[in-house]
Design a protein around this motif. Structure first.
Motif, PDB file in Angstrom:
ATOM      1  N   GLU A  31       0.844  -1.195   0.000  1.00 12.67           N
ATOM      2  CA  GLU A  31       0.000   0.000   0.000  1.00 12.67           C
ATOM      3  C   GLU A  31       0.883   1.250   0.000  1.00 12.67           C
ATOM      4  O   GLU A  31       1.797   1.374   0.821  1.00 12.67           O
ATOM      5  N   ALA A  32       0.570   2.170  -0.914  1.00 11.64           N
ATOM      6  CA  ALA A  32       1.367   3.397  -1.028  1.00 11.64           C
ATOM      7  C   ALA A  32       1.224   4.284   0.218  1.00 11.64           C
ATOM      8  O   ALA A  32       2.195   4.890   0.676  1.00 11.64           O
ATOM      9  N   LEU A  40     -11.759   4.932   1.467  1.00 11.01           N
ATOM     10  CA  LEU A  40     -12.525   4.716   2.705  1.00 11.01           C
ATOM     11  C   LEU A  40     -11.576   4.931   3.887  1.00 11.01           C
ATOM     12  O   LEU A  40     -11.074   3.971   4.479  1.00 11.01           O
ATOM     13  N   LEU A  56     -22.367   6.166   3.004  1.00 16.77           N
ATOM     14  CA  LEU A  56     -23.585   5.352   2.919  1.00 16.77           C
ATOM     15  C   LEU A  56     -23.182   3.890   2.834  1.00 16.77           C
ATOM     16  O   LEU A  56     -22.446   3.493   1.929  1.00 16.77           O
ATOM     17  N   ILE A 310     -15.613  18.059  -1.003  1.00 19.59           N
ATOM     18  CA  ILE A 310     -16.140  17.888   0.347  1.00 19.59           C
ATOM     19  C   ILE A 310     -15.548  18.911   1.295  1.00 19.59           C
ATOM     20  O   ILE A 310     -14.315  19.111   1.323  1.00 19.59           O
ATOM     21  N   PHE A 373     -20.065  16.513   7.131  1.00 21.19           N
ATOM     22  CA  PHE A 373     -19.413  16.095   5.885  1.00 21.19           C
ATOM     23  C   PHE A 373     -20.297  16.667   4.797  1.00 21.19           C
ATOM     24  O   PHE A 373     -21.413  16.193   4.578  1.00 21.19           O
ATOM     25  N   MET A 375     -20.894  17.601   1.029  1.00 22.58           N
ATOM     26  CA  MET A 375     -20.341  17.176  -0.272  1.00 22.58           C
ATOM     27  C   MET A 375     -21.212  17.608  -1.440  1.00 22.58           C
ATOM     28  O   MET A 375     -22.441  17.588  -1.353  1.00 22.58           O
ATOM     29  N   ARG A 427      -4.135  11.278  -3.499  1.00 23.28           N
ATOM     30  CA  ARG A 427      -4.081  10.401  -2.317  1.00 23.28           C
ATOM     31  C   ARG A 427      -4.350   8.944  -2.608  1.00 23.28           C
ATOM     32  O   ARG A 427      -3.934   8.067  -1.864  1.00 23.28           O
ATOM     33  N   THR A 428      -5.151   8.665  -3.648  1.00 23.09           N
ATOM     34  CA  THR A 428      -5.486   7.255  -3.876  1.00 23.09           C
ATOM     35  C   THR A 428      -5.125   6.801  -5.285  1.00 23.09           C
ATOM     36  O   THR A 428      -5.509   5.698  -5.692  1.00 23.09           O
ATOM     37  N   ILE A 435     -14.530   9.155  -8.478  1.00 25.83           N
ATOM     38  CA  ILE A 435     -14.694   8.364  -7.258  1.00 25.83           C
ATOM     39  C   ILE A 435     -15.279   6.980  -7.506  1.00 25.83           C
ATOM     40  O   ILE A 435     -15.259   6.136  -6.637  1.00 25.83           O
ATOM     41  N   TYR A 436     -15.804   6.737  -8.708  1.00 26.01           N
ATOM     42  CA  TYR A 436     -16.377   5.407  -8.986  1.00 26.01           C
ATOM     43  C   TYR A 436     -15.788   4.772 -10.247  1.00 26.01           C
ATOM     44  O   TYR A 436     -16.478   4.010 -10.927  1.00 26.01           O
ATOM     45  N   GLY A 465     -12.931  -0.460  -7.560  1.00 22.21           N
ATOM     46  CA  GLY A 465     -13.977   0.367  -8.132  1.00 22.21           C
ATOM     47  C   GLY A 465     -13.798   0.770  -9.584  1.00 22.21           C
ATOM     48  O   GLY A 465     -14.747   1.250 -10.200  1.00 22.21           O
ATOM     49  N   GLY A 472     -18.174   1.784  -5.637  1.00 21.37           N
ATOM     50  CA  GLY A 472     -19.017   1.664  -4.445  1.00 21.37           C
ATOM     51  C   GLY A 472     -18.588   0.427  -3.668  1.00 21.37           C
ATOM     52  O   GLY A 472     -18.105  -0.554  -4.254  1.00 21.37           O
ATOM     53  N   ILE A 473     -18.738   0.489  -2.357  1.00 25.28           N
ATOM     54  CA  ILE A 473     -18.243  -0.593  -1.500  1.00 25.28           C
ATOM     55  C   ILE A 473     -18.789  -1.977  -1.899  1.00 25.28           C
ATOM     56  O   ILE A 473     -18.001  -2.925  -2.064  1.00 25.28           O
ATOM     57  N   CYS A 476     -17.167  -3.209  -5.106  1.00 22.84           N
ATOM     58  CA  CYS A 476     -15.737  -3.490  -4.894  1.00 22.84           C
ATOM     59  C   CYS A 476     -15.570  -4.845  -4.212  1.00 22.84           C
ATOM     60  O   CYS A 476     -14.674  -5.624  -4.553  1.00 22.84           O
TER      61      CYS A 476
HETATM   62  P1  FAD Z   1      -9.277   2.691  -3.273  1.00 26.33           P
HETATM   63  O1  FAD Z   1     -10.027   2.916  -2.042  1.00 26.33           O
HETATM   64  O2  FAD Z   1      -8.958   3.856  -4.131  1.00 26.33           O
HETATM   65  O3  FAD Z   1      -7.939   1.925  -2.881  1.00 26.33           O
HETATM   66  C1  FAD Z   1      -6.856   1.786  -3.757  1.00 26.33           C
HETATM   67  C2  FAD Z   1      -5.608   1.754  -2.917  1.00 26.33           C
HETATM   68  O4  FAD Z   1      -4.492   1.502  -3.771  1.00 26.33           O
HETATM   69  C3  FAD Z   1      -5.317   3.086  -2.228  1.00 26.33           C
HETATM   70  O5  FAD Z   1      -5.154   2.875  -0.856  1.00 26.33           O
HETATM   71  C4  FAD Z   1      -4.047   3.580  -2.905  1.00 26.33           C
HETATM   72  O6  FAD Z   1      -3.217   4.304  -2.041  1.00 26.33           O
HETATM   73  C5  FAD Z   1      -3.424   2.282  -3.316  1.00 26.33           C
HETATM   74  N1  FAD Z   1      -2.460   2.436  -4.407  1.00 26.33           N
HETATM   75  C6  FAD Z   1      -2.607   3.152  -5.546  1.00 26.33           C
HETATM   76  N2  FAD Z   1      -1.499   3.044  -6.302  1.00 26.33           N
HETATM   77  C7  FAD Z   1      -0.644   2.241  -5.630  1.00 26.33           C
HETATM   78  C8  FAD Z   1       0.659   1.746  -5.896  1.00 26.33           C
HETATM   79  N3  FAD Z   1       1.318   2.050  -7.025  1.00 26.33           N
HETATM   80  N4  FAD Z   1       1.253   0.949  -4.975  1.00 26.33           N
HETATM   81  C9  FAD Z   1       0.612   0.619  -3.817  1.00 26.33           C
HETATM   82  N5  FAD Z   1      -0.624   1.066  -3.522  1.00 26.33           N
HETATM   83  C10 FAD Z   1      -1.255   1.859  -4.417  1.00 26.33           C
HETATM   84  N6  FAD Z   1     -19.075   4.133  -1.938  1.00 26.33           N
HETATM   85  C11 FAD Z   1     -20.136   3.668  -1.249  1.00 26.33           C
HETATM   86  O7  FAD Z   1     -20.409   2.464  -1.270  1.00 26.33           O
HETATM   87  N7  FAD Z   1     -20.922   4.514  -0.501  1.00 26.33           N
HETATM   88  C12 FAD Z   1     -20.661   5.852  -0.421  1.00 26.33           C
HETATM   89  O8  FAD Z   1     -21.355   6.590   0.284  1.00 26.33           O
HETATM   90  C13 FAD Z   1     -19.556   6.368  -1.142  1.00 26.33           C
HETATM   91  N8  FAD Z   1     -19.242   7.690  -1.078  1.00 26.33           N
HETATM   92  C14 FAD Z   1     -18.030   8.110  -1.536  1.00 26.33           C
HETATM   93  C15 FAD Z   1     -17.616   9.408  -1.241  1.00 26.33           C
HETATM   94  C16 FAD Z   1     -16.353   9.831  -1.611  1.00 26.33           C
HETATM   95  C17 FAD Z   1     -15.909  11.215  -1.274  1.00 26.33           C
HETATM   96  C18 FAD Z   1     -15.488   8.949  -2.287  1.00 26.33           C
HETATM   97  C19 FAD Z   1     -14.095   9.377  -2.651  1.00 26.33           C
HETATM   98  C20 FAD Z   1     -15.911   7.668  -2.618  1.00 26.33           C
HETATM   99  C21 FAD Z   1     -17.181   7.232  -2.246  1.00 26.33           C
HETATM  100  N9  FAD Z   1     -17.637   5.931  -2.514  1.00 26.33           N
HETATM  101  C22 FAD Z   1     -18.758   5.456  -1.889  1.00 26.33           C
HETATM  102  C23 FAD Z   1     -16.883   5.030  -3.403  1.00 26.33           C
HETATM  103  C24 FAD Z   1     -15.976   4.098  -2.637  1.00 26.33           C
HETATM  104  O9  FAD Z   1     -15.211   4.842  -1.746  1.00 26.33           O
HETATM  105  C25 FAD Z   1     -15.035   3.394  -3.592  1.00 26.33           C
HETATM  106  O10 FAD Z   1     -15.750   2.759  -4.648  1.00 26.33           O
HETATM  107  C26 FAD Z   1     -14.211   2.334  -2.886  1.00 26.33           C
HETATM  108  O11 FAD Z   1     -13.783   2.743  -1.617  1.00 26.33           O
HETATM  109  C27 FAD Z   1     -13.023   2.022  -3.766  1.00 26.33           C
HETATM  110  O12 FAD Z   1     -12.241   1.036  -3.163  1.00 26.33           O
HETATM  111  P2  FAD Z   1     -11.002   0.425  -3.928  1.00 26.33           P
HETATM  112  O13 FAD Z   1     -10.403  -0.566  -3.000  1.00 26.33           O
HETATM  113  O14 FAD Z   1     -11.381  -0.020  -5.279  1.00 26.33           O
HETATM  114  O15 FAD Z   1     -10.024   1.658  -4.230  1.00 26.33           O
END
Ligand code: FAD
Length: 490
Positions: A31-32, A40, A56, A310, A373, A375, A427-428, A435-436, A465, A472-473, A476
């Motif tokens: 993880e970076a 999240l 949510l 936000i 929060f 948004m 950050r991500t 975000i999706y 995502g 969305g959680i 994912c």
């Molecule tokens: P991420 O959470 O983006 O995780 C990817 C990880 O990979 C990160 O930690 C990143 O640091 C890491 N990474 C990236 N590049 C590298 C690398 N080269 N080496 C090592 N690590 C790396 N979903 C819902 O279900 N309900 C909601 O209410 C909702 N609201 C949201 C509100 C906001 C403001 C945001 C931003 C998102 C929201 N979502 C919501 C969407 C949800 O957050 C995402 O779909 C989900 O968290 C994505 O998860 P993920 O594991 O795919 O990606």
């Protein structure tokens, strides 16, 4: 044991780690960031705690399933409660509408507040359920890229009913046929934003989303949203998954066309399979940049979902008229989406989503205070002048909340943090800060998301995502399941 190398400790990476550990893999996650969770995440400021991203929580059974799979009792790690009120809605004309979890109560509320006939909501939800029944197995729970999916009776019966999924008109057009009252059309159009899309272009198939919320409910994790991550990370650790933080992966090392290793801080680490749980666009453009001929160009050129702006505000007052989830609607929804999707900027009267976790978890704010929060949906980052857009939006949001709540909100702000498309991107590593992942604005979107397994690079898998089945959680979590379904237990 075979070794699985997972890139990214977001919710998808953690879920994949658990599933593969249960299958007998030796799992290491890189993880970076210095913390797990990705989008999240949480932070604390001046006595307030904020969930930074998702607020949510739906389909908690997909989280529970991970504990059960590992032979544990979910409630020993993680607990949540069902909400009686899904959301409170405020319209500029003075209408307020409470979306109750109980369908009967909600139907009565709609007819009382808007005069819409009781039968309309019932018919609407019936349609939503029907779309769910047809699409769930094919589009969400299975790979669209595997023959097995299509040789299954559920799929065949779904395909035979595809005419009913309403893919040939937009959400808004469909919603206008169900409701005579504009407020109800706007109410249901909002569900397009659950995956960062535009109700005026997205296919009416997305009208499946209200069913998920109304039928399966919305929940609040007792420890706040971040407890989803912290409890799953704990479960993973109990299965001997090794997490490496502050460890950005620099490259996926290929031998011929097979993923053999990853490069982290200059070191090459060998593995049997590699799972990218980070954004698919950056996976190719950063980690596989030496192999442009292996890029799935079509999948990577799709339109991205919207992003978010936000304001996290510590507020020195409590508002009994507000609940956990609150929406303050724009007066002109079409114009708002035109600004997001065509002008790529922010409408002067945006729809505001206000989440207050201290309503359910009082220690998230000091006594007498609330953690807001606040948004709005904004376009993905294509290098707009964000500083000036944010300053304008902040003023407009404060004006609108002050007008509707009848109280000068600016005076009540004790502390502030801001998240915008640029910081979401940095950050991500989420391309354009979306975000999706990809938007669902086209009816082909579902088929153009990247698959959960690379067709060109052996041993390389994808979850999260930005790939199938989407953001969305819940989705994912399903993507991690599809990855593990590809792999035999050891
Ligand atoms: P991420 O959470 O983006 O995780 C990817 C990880 O990979 C990160 O930690 C990143 O640091 C890491 N990474 C990236 N590049 C590298 C690398 N080269 N080496 C090592 N690590 C790396 N979903 C819902 O279900 N309900 C909601 O209410 C909702 N609201 C949201 C509100 C906001 C403001 C945001 C931003 C998102 C929201 N979502 C919501 C969407 C949800 O957050 C995402 O779909 C989900 O968290 C994505 O998860 P993920 O594991 O795919 O990606």
């Amino acid at each position: 044991a075979k070794k699985a190398l997972i890139i990214g400790a977001g919710i998808a990476g953690i879920a994949a780690a658990i599933r593969l550990a249960v299958k007998g893999y030796q799992v290491e996650v890189f993880e970076a960031n210095s913390y797990a969770g990705g989008k999240l995440s949480e932070f604390k400021q001046d006595g307030f705690r904020f969930d930074a991203g998702p607020s949510l929580f739906t389909m908690p059974q997909y989280v529970d399933e991970l504990f059960t799979l590992a032979g544990k009792k979910p409630s020993d790690f993680f607990s949540y409660q069902k909400l009686n009120e899904l959301c409170r809605y405020f319209y500029e004309d003075g209408t307020t509408l409470t979306a109750y979890a109980s369908t009967d109560q909600f139907i009565a509320e709609v007819s009382k507040q808007t005069g819409e006939a009781e039968g309309s909501v019932e018919k609407y939800l019936e349609n939503s359920r029907n779309i769910y029944n047809i699409t769930n197995h094919v589009f969400l729970e299975s790979s669209l890229h595997r023959l097995k999916t299509y040789l299954n009776w559920d799929t065949v019966s779904s395909v035979l009913r595809f005419g009913q999924i309403d893919a040939f008109r937009t959400m808004n057009t469909a919603n206008e046929t169900f409701f005579t009252d504009d407020r109800m059309v706007q109410f249901y159009n909002r569900y397009a934003t659950y995956n960062g899309s535009n109700p005026y272009t997205a296919p009416a198939t997305l009208n499946v989303i209200p069913h998920l919320e109304q039928h399966y409910g919305a929940y609040f994790p007792e420890g706040g949203m971040y407890s989803i991550v912290s409890s799953l990370a704990k479960l993973a650790e109990s299965l001997n998954v090794k997490f490496h933080y502050d460890s950005p992966v620099e490259e996926i090392v290929l031998e011929k066309q097979r993923a053999k290793a990853i490069k982290v801080k200059g070191d090459i680490l060998q593995g049997d399979i590699v799972v990218s749980a980070m954004d698919v666009w950056f996976t190719y453009h950063k980690l596989l940049k030496r192999h442009p001929r292996l890029f799935p160009k079509k999948a990577l050129s799709q339109e991205r979902s919207s992003s978010a702006l936000i304001f996290y505000w510590g507020i020195k007052k409590q508002f009994p008229g507000l609940n956990l989830h609150n929406i303050f609607f724009s007066t002109d929804y079409k114009a708002e989406f035109d600004h997001i999707w065509q002008h790529r900027d922010i409408f002067h009267d945006p729809t505001i989503y206000l989440n207050i976790s201290s309503k359910y978890k009082p220690d998230d704010a000091p006594e007498g205070c609330e953690n807001w929060f606040t948004m709005i949906n904004v376009p993905a980052n294509t290098t707009q002048d964000w500083d000036s857009l944010i300053a304008g939006a902040r003023a407009n949001i404060l004006k609108k909340l002050t007008r509707i709540l009848g109280e000068d909100i600016t005076d009540l702000i004790l502390c502030e943090s801001i998240l915008d498309p640029r910081s979401i991107e940095s950050r991500t590593s989420s391309y354009q800060g979306s975000i999706y992942g990809n938007s669902s604005n086209s009816r082909f979107a579902a088929f153009l998301r990247h698959a959960n397994r690379s067709s060109k690079i052996e041993g390389l898998y994808f979850c999260g995502g930005s790939v199938h089945p989407g953001g969305g959680i819940p989705l994912c979590l399903l993507s991690a399941k599809i990855v593990s379904d590809y792999l035999p237990a050891l």
